[in-house]
Design an enzyme around this catalytic site. Structure first.
Site, mmCIF file in Angstrom:
data_model
loop_
_atom_site.group_PDB
_atom_site.id
_atom_site.type_symbol
_atom_site.label_atom_id
_atom_site.label_comp_id
_atom_site.label_asym_id
_atom_site.label_seq_id
_atom_site.Cartn_x
_atom_site.Cartn_y
_atom_site.Cartn_z
ATOM 1 C CB SER A 34 -9.862 2.738 4.185
ATOM 2 O OG SER A 34 -8.673 2.800 3.309
ATOM 3 C CG ASP A 85 -4.177 -6.364 5.978
ATOM 4 O OD1 ASP A 85 -4.795 -5.458 5.736
ATOM 5 O OD2 ASP A 85 -3.249 -6.562 6.678
ATOM 6 C CE LYS A 98 -0.478 -5.597 5.644
ATOM 7 N NZ LYS A 98 -1.353 -4.790 5.648
ATOM 8 N N GLY A 100 0.825 1.537 7.059
ATOM 9 C CA GLY A 100 0.368 2.915 7.198
ATOM 10 C C GLY A 100 -0.612 3.031 8.499
ATOM 11 C CD GLU A 107 -1.680 -4.600 9.001
ATOM 12 O OE1 GLU A 107 -2.500 -4.032 8.901
ATOM 13 O OE2 GLU A 107 -0.390 -4.164 8.713
ATOM 14 C CE LYS A 125 -3.210 2.081 -1.193
ATOM 15 N NZ LYS A 125 -3.982 1.413 -0.076
HETATM 16 C C1 5RP Z 1 -2.502 -0.952 8.197
HETATM 17 C C2 5RP Z 1 -2.062 -1.421 7.047
HETATM 18 C C3 5RP Z 1 -2.953 -1.320 5.882
HETATM 19 O O1 5RP Z 1 -3.341 -2.409 5.149
HETATM 20 C C4 5RP Z 1 -2.523 -0.068 4.673
HETATM 21 O O2 5RP Z 1 -2.116 1.024 5.368
HETATM 22 C C5 5RP Z 1 -3.568 0.194 3.434
HETATM 23 O O3 5RP Z 1 -4.473 0.773 4.159
HETATM 24 P P1 5RP Z 1 -5.659 1.354 3.276
HETATM 25 O O4 5RP Z 1 -6.495 0.012 3.055
HETATM 26 O O5 5RP Z 1 -6.327 2.274 4.395
HETATM 27 O O6 5RP Z 1 -5.122 2.196 2.164
HETATM 28 O O7 5RP Z 1 -0.854 -1.867 6.711
HETATM 29 O O8 5RP Z 1 -1.384 -1.071 9.129
#
Ligand code: 5RP
Length: 223
Positions: A34, A85, A98, A100, A107, A125
């Site tokens: 997101s 990212d 990372k 999620g 990545e 975070k």
């Molecule tokens: C995806 C990731 C994302 O960067 C991580 O989950 C953070 O996501 P968000 O910006 O929705 O909190 O590693 O694989």
């Protein structure tokens, strides 16, 4: 500020940071999630300032293309100046968790070929010790039980992420209850388990810059 507003603020800060360095040949690495989506939307306002992007997931590629931003295969690009990212957790040394969004392997590959990895995240975070967020591990499907048993030996509680298949056709185990005091060592230990594609610790190659969205504004942390 809401969490969404913080994400938009760090996304805009990342665009402002990279814009002066871009030219018509620049190709930008773009992450998944997101916060990365906020970055894509902000970047799209400047799509004449650069050539295109490398995407860390099919979802990101679709969003970039939706904005009319050309998407390149990484194999056609020798190196990237910037990769932007999000993350699920960061410590003060910019070691990250990372994955999620299940895009951790692509990545990590994009981060590996990038000169400057800019992590964008809201203040929630940033943690003193990684591990409250379950550590994602991408696993070849037939190795699921074997890998799970090895992860238990390392002190974690792996949970199969039901219904998720990665862009690479694999599964995810989320490892709960880890207190990650040595992220470089644990990243290497988990990656050495046969059947593991990679894990969501970004410690051998941490972020170079963390743009952190707080109620007092965007803070910049360096590794
Ligand atoms: C995806 C990731 C994302 O960067 C991580 O989950 C953070 O996501 P968000 O910006 O929705 O909190 O590693 O694989």
């Amino acid at each position: 500020m809401t969490q969404d507003q913080l994400k938009q603020a760090v996304a805009q800060a990342a665009v402002d940071f990279i814009l002066p360095s871009l030219d018509a040949k620049s190709i930008i690495g773009v992450g998944t999630g997101s916060t990365a989506n906020c970055f894509i939307d902000a970047l799209a306002q400047h799509k004449t300032a650069f050539d295109g992007a490398v995407a860390s997931s099919e979802a990101t590629a679709a969003r970039l293309k939706g904005h009319g931003i050309p998407v390149y295969e990484l194999n056609t690009v020798s190196e990237l100046e910037f990769y932007v990212d999000g993350a699920d957790e960061s410590d003060e040394h910019l070691n990250l968790i990372k994955g999620g969004g299940a895009a951790l392997t692509r990545e990590k590959i994009v981060a590996a070929v990038t000169r400057t990895f800019i992590c964008i995240a809201d203040a929630s975070k940033l943690v003193p010790v990684l591990g409250a967020f379950p550590l994602p591990v991408e696993v070849i499907p037939m190795a699921r039980s074997h890998v799970a048993r090895q992860l238990v030996k390392l002190g974690g509680d792996p949970v199969y992420r039901e219904g998720v298949v990665t862009d690479n056709g694999n599964i995810i185990l989320d490892v709960h209850n880890l207190q990650i005091t040595n992220p470089v060592e644990l990243e290497a230990q988990i990656n050495a388990i046969v059947g593991v594609v990679t894990n969501g610790l970004f410690a051998a190659r941490p972020a170079d810059l963390l743009l952190l969205g707080t109620s007092e504004g965007v803070k910049t942390l360096k590794a």
